[in-house]
Design a protein around this motif. Sequence first.
Motif, PDB file in Angstrom:
ATOM      1  N   UNK A   1       2.692   2.181   2.620  1.00 19.27           N
ATOM      2  CA  UNK A   1       3.430   2.495   1.460  1.00 19.27           C
ATOM      3  C   UNK A   1       3.777   1.658   0.394  1.00 19.27           C
ATOM      4  N   UNK A   2       3.382   0.666   0.666  1.00 24.91           N
ATOM      5  CA  UNK A   2       3.349  -0.201  -0.618  1.00 24.91           C
ATOM      6  C   UNK A   2       2.523   0.095  -1.717  1.00 24.91           C
ATOM      7  N   UNK A   3       1.938   1.011  -1.799  1.00 22.67           N
ATOM      8  CA  UNK A   3       1.351   1.729  -2.773  1.00 22.67           C
ATOM      9  C   UNK A   3       2.294   1.991  -3.921  1.00 22.67           C
ATOM     10  N   UNK A   4       3.642   2.261  -3.500  1.00 22.56           N
ATOM     11  CA  UNK A   4       4.546   2.518  -4.437  1.00 22.56           C
ATOM     12  C   UNK A   4       4.626   1.367  -5.590  1.00 22.56           C
TER      13      UNK A   4
ATOM     14  N   UNK B   1       7.823  -2.796   3.204  1.00 19.96           N
ATOM     15  CA  UNK B   1       8.098  -3.134   1.774  1.00 19.96           C
ATOM     16  C   UNK B   1       8.808  -4.004   1.092  1.00 19.96           C
ATOM     17  N   UNK B   2       9.492  -4.781   1.896  1.00 18.12           N
ATOM     18  CA  UNK B   2      10.534  -5.856   1.498  1.00 18.12           C
ATOM     19  C   UNK B   2       9.878  -6.922   1.013  1.00 18.12           C
ATOM     20  N   UNK B   3       9.077  -7.469   2.170  1.00 22.82           N
ATOM     21  CA  UNK B   3       8.335  -8.651   1.403  1.00 22.82           C
ATOM     22  C   UNK B   3       6.927  -8.459   0.711  1.00 22.82           C
ATOM     23  N   UNK B   4       6.128  -7.364   1.131  1.00 18.43           N
ATOM     24  CA  UNK B   4       5.034  -6.979   0.362  1.00 18.43           C
ATOM     25  C   UNK B   4       5.320  -6.271  -1.061  1.00 18.43           C
TER      26      UNK B   4
END
Length: 461
Positions: A372-375, A318-321
Amino acid sequence: MVSEEADTTRGTMTPPGPAGAAVRQAAAAEGPAGAHGGGPARGAADAPVEPGGTTAPRAWATRLIVVGIVLAALNLRPAITSLGALLEEVRDGLGMSGTLAGLLTSVPPLCFALFGSQAPRLARRFGPGAVVCAGMAAIATGLLIRPFIGGTAGFLAATAFALMGIAVSNVLMPVIVKRWFPDRVGSMTGLYSMALALGTSLAAAVTVPLTDALGGSWRTGLGVWAVLAVVAVVPWLPLVRERGTGAAAAERVPAAVRREDDALRITHSRTAWALACFFGLQATAAYITMGWLPQIFRDAGVPASEAGVLLAVTMAMGVPLAFVIPRVATRLPHQGPVVVVLGACGLAGYAGLYLAPAGGAWAWALLCGISNCAFPLALTMVGMRARSSAGVAKLSAFAQSTGYLISIPGPLLVGVLYQHSGGWGLPLALMAGLMVPQIAVGFLAGRDRTIEDEVAAKAAA
Protein backbone atom coordinates in the motif's frame (compact mmCIF):
# COMPACT_ATOMS: atom_id res chain seq x y z
CA MET A 1 15.00 13.46 -13.08
CA VAL A 2 13.71 16.77 -11.85
CA SER A 3 15.64 17.00 -8.62
CA GLU A 4 14.48 18.80 -5.52
CA GLU A 5 17.39 21.18 -5.91
CA ALA A 6 16.28 22.04 -9.44
CA ASP A 7 12.80 22.78 -8.18
CA THR A 8 14.11 25.65 -6.08
CA THR A 9 14.73 27.66 -9.25
CA ARG A 10 11.70 26.51 -11.16
CA GLY A 11 8.83 26.62 -8.65
CA THR A 12 6.64 29.59 -8.02
CA MET A 13 8.59 30.39 -4.89
CA THR A 14 11.43 31.91 -6.99
CA PRO A 15 10.76 35.32 -8.56
CA PRO A 16 12.57 36.73 -11.58
CA GLY A 17 15.40 39.24 -11.35
CA PRO A 18 17.67 40.03 -8.39
CA ALA A 19 15.21 38.68 -5.83
CA GLY A 20 15.20 35.36 -7.65
CA ALA A 21 18.98 35.29 -7.63
CA ALA A 22 18.99 35.85 -3.86
CA VAL A 23 16.56 33.00 -3.38
CA ARG A 24 18.63 30.69 -5.56
CA GLN A 25 21.79 31.62 -3.68
CA ALA A 26 20.07 30.87 -0.36
CA ALA A 27 18.89 27.51 -1.67
CA ALA A 28 22.36 26.69 -2.99
CA ALA A 29 23.91 27.62 0.36
CA GLU A 30 21.62 25.16 2.10
CA GLY A 31 23.09 22.30 0.07
CA PRO A 32 21.87 18.79 -0.62
CA ALA A 33 21.14 17.94 3.00
CA GLY A 34 18.65 20.73 3.33
CA ALA A 35 17.21 20.04 -0.07
CA HIS A 36 16.28 16.59 1.02
CA GLY A 37 14.93 17.49 4.40
CA GLY A 38 18.14 17.23 6.35
CA GLY A 39 17.73 20.55 8.14
CA PRO A 40 15.13 23.03 9.30
CA ALA A 41 13.54 25.66 7.13
CA ARG A 42 15.73 28.70 6.79
CA GLY A 43 16.53 31.53 4.41
CA ALA A 44 14.54 33.46 1.87
CA ALA A 45 13.52 30.37 -0.04
CA ASP A 46 11.24 29.33 2.79
CA ALA A 47 9.23 32.55 2.88
CA PRO A 48 6.79 33.84 0.29
CA VAL A 49 8.16 36.57 -1.94
CA GLU A 50 6.11 39.71 -2.36
CA PRO A 51 5.14 40.81 -5.88
CA GLY A 52 7.48 43.77 -5.61
CA GLY A 53 10.48 41.47 -5.26
CA THR A 54 11.14 41.62 -1.50
CA THR A 55 11.14 38.63 0.79
CA ALA A 56 8.65 38.73 3.65
CA PRO A 57 10.01 36.71 6.60
CA ARG A 58 6.91 34.92 7.78
CA ALA A 59 8.36 31.98 9.67
CA TRP A 60 5.16 31.70 11.69
CA ALA A 61 3.21 31.01 8.50
CA THR A 62 5.65 28.30 7.44
CA ARG A 63 5.44 26.60 10.84
CA LEU A 64 1.66 26.90 10.79
CA ILE A 65 1.53 25.28 7.37
CA VAL A 66 3.62 22.35 8.61
CA VAL A 67 1.20 21.84 11.51
CA GLY A 68 -1.76 22.24 9.17
CA ILE A 69 -0.36 19.71 6.69
CA VAL A 70 0.17 17.13 9.44
CA LEU A 71 -3.29 17.59 10.97
CA ALA A 72 -4.98 17.60 7.57
CA ALA A 73 -3.19 14.40 6.59
CA LEU A 74 -4.30 12.73 9.83
CA ASN A 75 -7.92 13.30 8.73
CA LEU A 76 -7.73 12.04 5.15
CA ARG A 77 -8.50 8.36 5.87
CA PRO A 78 -10.32 7.82 9.23
CA ALA A 79 -13.66 8.35 7.48
CA ILE A 80 -12.86 5.23 5.46
CA THR A 81 -10.89 2.94 7.78
CA SER A 82 -13.19 3.52 10.75
CA LEU A 83 -16.04 2.36 8.55
CA GLY A 84 -14.06 -0.69 7.42
CA ALA A 85 -13.53 -1.75 11.03
CA LEU A 86 -17.30 -1.58 11.70
CA LEU A 87 -18.58 -2.53 8.26
CA GLU A 88 -20.42 -5.62 9.46
CA GLU A 89 -22.18 -3.67 12.23
CA VAL A 90 -23.10 -0.88 9.80
CA ARG A 91 -24.45 -3.43 7.32
CA ASP A 92 -26.62 -5.01 9.99
CA GLY A 93 -27.74 -1.67 11.42
CA LEU A 94 -28.74 -0.23 8.04
CA GLY A 95 -29.85 -3.50 6.42
CA MET A 96 -27.24 -3.41 3.63
CA SER A 97 -26.62 -6.30 1.25
CA GLY A 98 -23.09 -7.37 0.31
CA THR A 99 -23.46 -5.63 -3.05
CA LEU A 100 -24.57 -2.38 -1.41
CA ALA A 101 -21.70 -2.64 1.03
CA GLY A 102 -19.40 -2.99 -1.96
CA LEU A 103 -20.96 0.16 -3.39
CA LEU A 104 -20.25 1.90 -0.09
CA THR A 105 -16.57 0.99 -0.39
CA SER A 106 -16.63 2.45 -3.93
CA VAL A 107 -17.96 5.83 -2.77
CA PRO A 108 -14.51 7.19 -1.73
CA PRO A 109 -12.85 6.90 -5.16
CA LEU A 110 -16.01 8.20 -6.87
CA CYS A 111 -16.07 11.30 -4.69
CA PHE A 112 -12.33 11.79 -5.04
CA ALA A 113 -12.65 11.69 -8.83
CA LEU A 114 -15.65 14.04 -9.02
CA PHE A 115 -14.64 16.62 -6.43
CA GLY A 116 -10.87 16.39 -6.77
CA SER A 117 -11.00 17.60 -10.37
CA GLN A 118 -12.42 20.92 -9.14
CA ALA A 119 -9.65 21.55 -6.61
CA PRO A 120 -7.27 23.52 -8.92
CA ARG A 121 -10.09 25.85 -10.00
CA LEU A 122 -11.14 26.46 -6.40
CA ALA A 123 -7.53 27.02 -5.37
CA ARG A 124 -7.00 29.64 -8.09
CA ARG A 125 -10.06 31.54 -6.92
CA PHE A 126 -9.81 31.27 -3.14
CA GLY A 127 -6.25 30.08 -2.46
CA PRO A 128 -5.19 26.53 -1.50
CA GLY A 129 -5.21 27.33 2.22
CA ALA A 130 -8.82 28.47 2.18
CA VAL A 131 -9.92 25.41 0.19
CA VAL A 132 -8.14 22.99 2.54
CA CYS A 133 -9.70 24.78 5.53
CA ALA A 134 -13.15 24.33 3.98
CA GLY A 135 -12.26 20.72 3.27
CA MET A 136 -11.46 20.03 6.91
CA ALA A 137 -14.77 21.64 7.92
CA ALA A 138 -16.62 19.43 5.43
CA ILE A 139 -14.94 16.33 6.86
CA ALA A 140 -15.93 17.30 10.39
CA THR A 141 -19.55 17.97 9.40
CA GLY A 142 -19.93 14.79 7.36
CA LEU A 143 -18.43 12.54 10.04
CA LEU A 144 -20.59 14.12 12.73
CA ILE A 145 -23.93 13.68 10.97
CA ARG A 146 -23.55 10.47 8.97
CA PRO A 147 -24.14 7.95 11.80
CA PHE A 148 -27.23 9.78 13.07
CA ILE A 149 -28.91 11.09 9.91
CA GLY A 150 -30.88 7.86 9.50
CA GLY A 151 -31.22 5.42 6.61
CA THR A 152 -28.81 4.16 3.99
CA ALA A 153 -29.35 7.12 1.64
CA GLY A 154 -28.57 9.66 4.37
CA PHE A 155 -25.53 7.68 5.46
CA LEU A 156 -24.20 7.66 1.89
CA ALA A 157 -24.90 11.38 1.40
CA ALA A 158 -23.12 12.41 4.61
CA THR A 159 -20.22 10.13 3.75
CA ALA A 160 -19.99 11.77 0.33
CA PHE A 161 -19.93 15.22 1.95
CA ALA A 162 -16.99 14.25 4.16
CA LEU A 163 -15.24 12.67 1.20
CA MET A 164 -15.67 15.90 -0.76
CA GLY A 165 -13.49 17.64 1.81
CA ILE A 166 -10.96 14.81 1.62
CA ALA A 167 -10.92 14.97 -2.19
CA VAL A 168 -9.95 18.63 -2.53
CA SER A 169 -7.35 18.28 0.22
CA ASN A 170 -5.89 15.20 -1.48
CA VAL A 171 -5.25 17.16 -4.65
CA LEU A 172 -3.97 20.36 -3.03
CA MET A 173 -1.49 18.87 -0.57
CA PRO A 174 1.19 18.25 -3.25
CA VAL A 175 0.55 21.80 -4.51
CA ILE A 176 1.06 23.34 -1.06
CA VAL A 177 4.22 21.28 -0.57
CA LYS A 178 5.58 22.37 -3.96
CA ARG A 179 4.86 26.07 -3.31
CA TRP A 180 6.02 26.37 0.28
CA PHE A 181 8.78 23.74 0.31
CA PRO A 182 10.04 23.46 -3.30
CA ASP A 183 13.50 22.44 -2.11
CA ARG A 184 12.17 19.68 0.16
CA VAL A 185 9.51 17.94 -1.88
CA GLY A 186 10.65 14.46 -0.83
CA SER A 187 10.92 15.13 2.91
CA MET A 188 7.68 17.13 3.16
CA THR A 189 5.78 14.59 1.06
CA GLY A 190 7.18 11.94 3.38
CA LEU A 191 5.98 13.85 6.45
CA TYR A 192 2.52 14.30 4.93
CA SER A 193 2.33 10.65 3.85
CA MET A 194 3.52 9.46 7.27
CA ALA A 195 0.82 11.49 9.03
CA LEU A 196 -1.77 10.16 6.59
CA ALA A 197 -0.70 6.59 7.30
CA LEU A 198 -0.77 7.28 11.04
CA GLY A 199 -4.34 8.58 10.87
CA THR A 200 -5.34 5.60 8.74
CA SER A 201 -3.90 3.02 11.10
CA LEU A 202 -5.09 4.83 14.22
CA ALA A 203 -8.69 4.78 13.04
CA ALA A 204 -8.46 1.13 12.10
CA ALA A 205 -6.88 0.12 15.41
CA VAL A 206 -8.98 2.00 17.95
CA THR A 207 -12.42 2.28 16.34
CA VAL A 208 -13.67 -1.07 17.67
CA PRO A 209 -12.32 -0.72 21.25
CA LEU A 210 -13.36 2.93 21.29
CA THR A 211 -16.85 1.92 20.22
CA ASP A 212 -16.99 -0.63 23.04
CA ALA A 213 -15.75 1.95 25.56
CA LEU A 214 -18.40 4.44 24.45
CA GLY A 215 -21.29 2.02 24.95
CA GLY A 216 -21.04 -0.35 21.99
CA SER A 217 -22.98 1.70 19.44
CA TRP A 218 -21.40 1.80 15.99
CA ARG A 219 -22.98 5.23 15.48
CA THR A 220 -20.96 6.71 18.34
CA GLY A 221 -17.85 4.85 17.24
CA LEU A 222 -18.01 6.46 13.80
CA GLY A 223 -19.14 9.91 14.91
CA VAL A 224 -16.32 10.45 17.40
CA TRP A 225 -13.83 10.93 14.56
CA ALA A 226 -15.39 14.30 13.80
CA VAL A 227 -13.47 15.69 16.79
CA LEU A 228 -10.12 15.16 15.08
CA ALA A 229 -11.38 16.94 11.98
CA VAL A 230 -12.53 19.95 14.02
CA VAL A 231 -9.01 20.26 15.45
CA ALA A 232 -7.58 20.18 11.92
CA VAL A 233 -9.61 23.25 10.90
CA VAL A 234 -7.82 25.52 13.41
CA PRO A 235 -4.33 25.93 11.85
CA TRP A 236 -5.82 26.69 8.43
CA LEU A 237 -8.03 29.54 9.65
CA PRO A 238 -5.26 32.19 9.64
CA LEU A 239 -4.29 31.02 6.15
CA VAL A 240 -7.73 31.63 4.68
CA ARG A 241 -6.65 35.21 4.09
CA GLU A 242 -2.97 34.35 3.55
CA ARG A 243 -2.47 35.12 -0.10
CA GLY A 244 1.07 33.81 -0.11
CA THR A 245 -0.38 30.51 -1.19
CA GLY A 246 -3.19 31.92 -3.27
CA ALA A 247 -3.64 34.51 -5.96
CA ALA A 248 -0.59 36.55 -5.03
CA ALA A 249 1.60 33.57 -5.75
CA ALA A 250 0.61 33.84 -9.39
CA GLU A 251 2.03 37.35 -9.50
CA ARG A 252 5.47 36.02 -8.56
CA VAL A 253 5.61 33.69 -11.57
CA PRO A 254 7.09 35.13 -14.78
CA ALA A 255 4.46 35.81 -17.43
CA ALA A 256 6.07 33.35 -19.86
CA VAL A 257 5.88 30.57 -17.28
CA ARG A 258 2.24 31.38 -16.51
CA ARG A 259 1.37 31.21 -20.20
CA GLU A 260 3.17 27.88 -20.50
CA ASP A 261 1.32 26.49 -17.47
CA ASP A 262 -2.07 27.75 -18.71
CA ALA A 263 -1.50 26.20 -22.15
CA LEU A 264 -0.28 22.87 -20.77
CA ARG A 265 -2.36 20.12 -22.37
CA ILE A 266 -1.70 17.42 -19.86
CA THR A 267 -3.58 14.73 -21.78
CA HIS A 268 -0.79 14.87 -24.39
CA SER A 269 1.69 13.47 -21.87
CA ARG A 270 2.25 9.71 -21.77
CA THR A 271 3.80 10.03 -18.34
CA ALA A 272 0.66 11.78 -17.05
CA TRP A 273 -1.48 8.90 -18.32
CA ALA A 274 0.89 6.29 -16.89
CA LEU A 275 0.86 8.07 -13.53
CA ALA A 276 -2.94 8.33 -13.59
CA CYS A 277 -3.27 4.59 -14.28
CA PHE A 278 -0.72 3.76 -11.59
CA PHE A 279 -2.57 5.99 -9.14
CA GLY A 280 -5.87 4.35 -10.03
CA LEU A 281 -4.65 0.79 -9.67
CA GLN A 282 -2.87 1.42 -6.37
CA ALA A 283 -6.02 3.18 -5.11
CA THR A 284 -8.05 0.14 -6.14
CA ALA A 285 -5.81 -2.11 -4.06
CA ALA A 286 -5.80 0.31 -1.13
CA TYR A 287 -9.57 0.75 -0.92
CA ILE A 288 -10.23 -2.94 -1.34
CA THR A 289 -7.80 -3.52 1.52
CA MET A 290 -9.28 -0.84 3.76
CA GLY A 291 -12.84 -1.90 3.02
CA TRP A 292 -12.56 -5.68 2.97
CA LEU A 293 -9.40 -6.90 4.72
CA PRO A 294 -11.03 -7.05 8.19
CA GLN A 295 -13.89 -9.09 6.70
CA ILE A 296 -11.44 -11.51 5.08
CA PHE A 297 -9.85 -12.16 8.45
CA ARG A 298 -13.20 -12.37 10.27
CA ASP A 299 -14.50 -14.94 7.78
CA ALA A 300 -11.34 -16.98 8.46
CA GLY A 301 -12.20 -17.10 12.17
CA VAL A 302 -10.22 -14.12 13.41
CA PRO A 303 -12.08 -12.13 16.16
CA ALA A 304 -13.44 -8.73 15.15
CA SER A 305 -11.11 -6.79 17.46
CA GLU A 306 -8.05 -8.64 16.17
CA ALA A 307 -9.17 -8.13 12.57
CA GLY A 308 -9.28 -4.40 13.23
CA VAL A 309 -5.80 -4.53 14.70
CA LEU A 310 -4.55 -6.43 11.65
CA LEU A 311 -5.92 -3.70 9.41
CA ALA A 312 -4.21 -1.20 11.68
CA VAL A 313 -0.92 -3.09 11.22
CA THR A 314 -1.41 -2.94 7.47
CA MET A 315 -1.99 0.79 7.59
CA ALA A 316 0.75 1.33 10.19
CA MET A 317 3.38 0.00 7.79
CA GLY A 318 2.87 3.24 5.94
CA VAL A 319 4.00 5.34 8.92
CA PRO A 320 7.74 4.66 8.64
CA LEU A 321 7.74 3.64 4.98
CA ALA A 322 5.74 6.65 3.83
CA PHE A 323 8.50 8.85 5.21
CA VAL A 324 11.36 6.76 3.80
CA ILE A 325 10.05 5.92 0.32
CA PRO A 326 9.62 9.52 -0.96
CA ARG A 327 13.13 10.40 0.22
CA VAL A 328 14.56 7.33 -1.51
CA ALA A 329 12.51 7.94 -4.65
CA THR A 330 13.78 11.50 -5.11
CA ARG A 331 17.35 10.20 -5.08
CA LEU A 332 16.78 7.62 -7.83
CA PRO A 333 16.95 8.42 -11.55
CA HIS A 334 14.13 5.91 -12.12
CA GLN A 335 11.46 4.99 -9.56
CA GLY A 336 10.47 1.80 -11.41
CA PRO A 337 12.44 -0.60 -9.18
CA VAL A 338 10.58 0.70 -6.12
CA VAL A 339 7.28 0.05 -7.92
CA VAL A 340 8.32 -3.54 -8.64
CA VAL A 341 9.30 -4.26 -5.03
CA LEU A 342 6.03 -2.90 -3.67
CA GLY A 343 3.99 -4.84 -6.23
CA ALA A 344 5.80 -8.11 -5.44
CA CYS A 345 4.92 -7.67 -1.75
CA GLY A 346 1.27 -7.22 -2.70
CA LEU A 347 1.23 -10.41 -4.78
CA ALA A 348 2.81 -12.36 -1.92
CA GLY A 349 0.26 -10.97 0.55
CA TYR A 350 -2.71 -11.93 -1.65
CA ALA A 351 -1.33 -15.44 -2.10
CA GLY A 352 -1.03 -15.79 1.67
CA LEU A 353 -4.59 -14.56 2.24
CA TYR A 354 -5.81 -17.28 -0.11
CA LEU A 355 -3.68 -20.15 1.24
CA ALA A 356 -3.68 -19.49 5.00
CA PRO A 357 -5.61 -16.34 5.91
CA ALA A 358 -5.71 -16.99 9.65
CA GLY A 359 -2.49 -18.95 10.15
CA GLY A 360 -0.25 -16.28 8.63
CA ALA A 361 -2.50 -13.30 9.24
CA TRP A 362 0.21 -11.04 10.66
CA ALA A 363 2.61 -11.74 7.79
CA TRP A 364 -0.07 -11.05 5.16
CA ALA A 365 -1.06 -7.83 6.91
CA LEU A 366 2.57 -6.68 6.84
CA LEU A 367 3.00 -7.52 3.16
CA CYS A 368 -0.22 -5.77 2.17
CA GLY A 369 0.88 -2.77 4.21
CA ILE A 370 4.18 -2.56 2.34
CA SER A 371 2.35 -2.83 -0.97
CA ASN A 372 0.00 0.00 0.00
CA CYS A 373 3.00 2.33 0.19
CA ALA A 374 2.60 2.77 -3.56
CA PHE A 375 0.44 5.76 -2.54
CA PRO A 376 3.23 7.97 -1.13
CA LEU A 377 5.38 6.89 -4.06
CA ALA A 378 2.68 8.09 -6.47
CA LEU A 379 2.43 11.42 -4.64
CA THR A 380 6.19 11.83 -4.85
CA MET A 381 6.21 11.15 -8.57
CA VAL A 382 3.49 13.78 -9.02
CA GLY A 383 5.87 16.34 -7.54
CA MET A 384 8.80 15.08 -9.64
CA ARG A 385 7.12 14.82 -13.02
CA ALA A 386 6.28 18.56 -13.29
CA ARG A 387 8.59 21.58 -13.10
CA SER A 388 6.34 24.21 -11.47
CA SER A 389 3.65 24.23 -8.79
CA ALA A 390 1.06 25.08 -11.45
CA GLY A 391 2.17 22.01 -13.39
CA VAL A 392 1.99 19.95 -10.21
CA ALA A 393 -1.56 21.22 -9.61
CA LYS A 394 -2.68 20.11 -13.07
CA LEU A 395 -0.88 16.79 -12.84
CA SER A 396 -2.16 16.12 -9.33
CA ALA A 397 -5.76 16.85 -10.32
CA PHE A 398 -5.49 14.80 -13.51
CA ALA A 399 -3.69 11.82 -11.99
CA GLN A 400 -5.89 11.66 -8.89
CA SER A 401 -9.24 12.34 -10.59
CA THR A 402 -8.57 9.95 -13.48
CA GLY A 403 -6.99 7.45 -11.15
CA TYR A 404 -9.88 7.40 -8.74
CA LEU A 405 -12.31 6.94 -11.64
CA ILE A 406 -10.30 3.90 -12.65
CA SER A 407 -10.47 2.56 -9.10
CA ILE A 408 -14.25 2.79 -8.69
CA PRO A 409 -15.22 -0.68 -10.01
CA GLY A 410 -12.66 -2.59 -7.92
CA PRO A 411 -14.22 -2.56 -4.44
CA LEU A 412 -17.70 -3.04 -5.93
CA LEU A 413 -16.56 -6.06 -7.95
CA VAL A 414 -15.01 -7.56 -4.84
CA GLY A 415 -18.34 -7.21 -3.02
CA VAL A 416 -20.25 -8.81 -5.90
CA LEU A 417 -17.78 -11.69 -6.26
CA TYR A 418 -17.78 -12.26 -2.50
CA GLN A 419 -21.56 -12.37 -2.28
CA HIS A 420 -22.11 -14.64 -5.27
CA SER A 421 -19.17 -17.01 -4.78
CA GLY A 422 -19.47 -17.26 -1.01
CA GLY A 423 -15.72 -17.06 -0.50
CA TRP A 424 -12.60 -15.02 -1.11
CA GLY A 425 -10.94 -17.05 -3.87
CA LEU A 426 -12.30 -15.02 -6.80
CA PRO A 427 -11.92 -11.60 -5.11
CA LEU A 428 -8.29 -12.36 -4.26
CA ALA A 429 -7.64 -13.55 -7.82
CA LEU A 430 -9.00 -10.21 -9.05
CA MET A 431 -6.76 -8.30 -6.66
CA ALA A 432 -3.69 -10.25 -7.79
CA GLY A 433 -4.60 -9.79 -11.44
CA LEU A 434 -4.82 -6.01 -11.05
CA MET A 435 -1.39 -5.86 -9.43
CA VAL A 436 0.37 -6.87 -12.67
CA PRO A 437 -0.69 -3.81 -14.75
CA GLN A 438 -0.08 -1.65 -11.67
CA ILE A 439 3.57 -2.67 -11.73
CA ALA A 440 3.80 -2.09 -15.50
CA VAL A 441 2.34 1.44 -15.58
CA GLY A 442 4.16 2.41 -12.38
CA PHE A 443 7.43 1.45 -14.02
CA LEU A 444 6.60 3.71 -16.97
CA ALA A 445 5.55 6.59 -14.70
CA GLY A 446 8.88 6.36 -12.88
CA ARG A 447 10.96 7.30 -15.93
CA ASP A 448 13.13 10.44 -15.74
CA ARG A 449 11.04 13.04 -17.62
CA THR A 450 8.54 15.86 -17.08
CA ILE A 451 5.08 16.43 -18.48
CA GLU A 452 6.05 19.88 -19.79
CA ASP A 453 8.84 18.39 -21.92
CA GLU A 454 6.58 15.66 -23.26
CA VAL A 455 3.80 18.07 -24.19
CA ALA A 456 6.28 20.43 -25.86
CA ALA A 457 7.86 17.57 -27.83
CA LYS A 458 4.48 16.38 -29.05
CA ALA A 459 3.48 19.92 -30.07
CA ALA A 460 6.73 20.31 -32.02
CA ALA A 461 6.34 16.94 -33.77
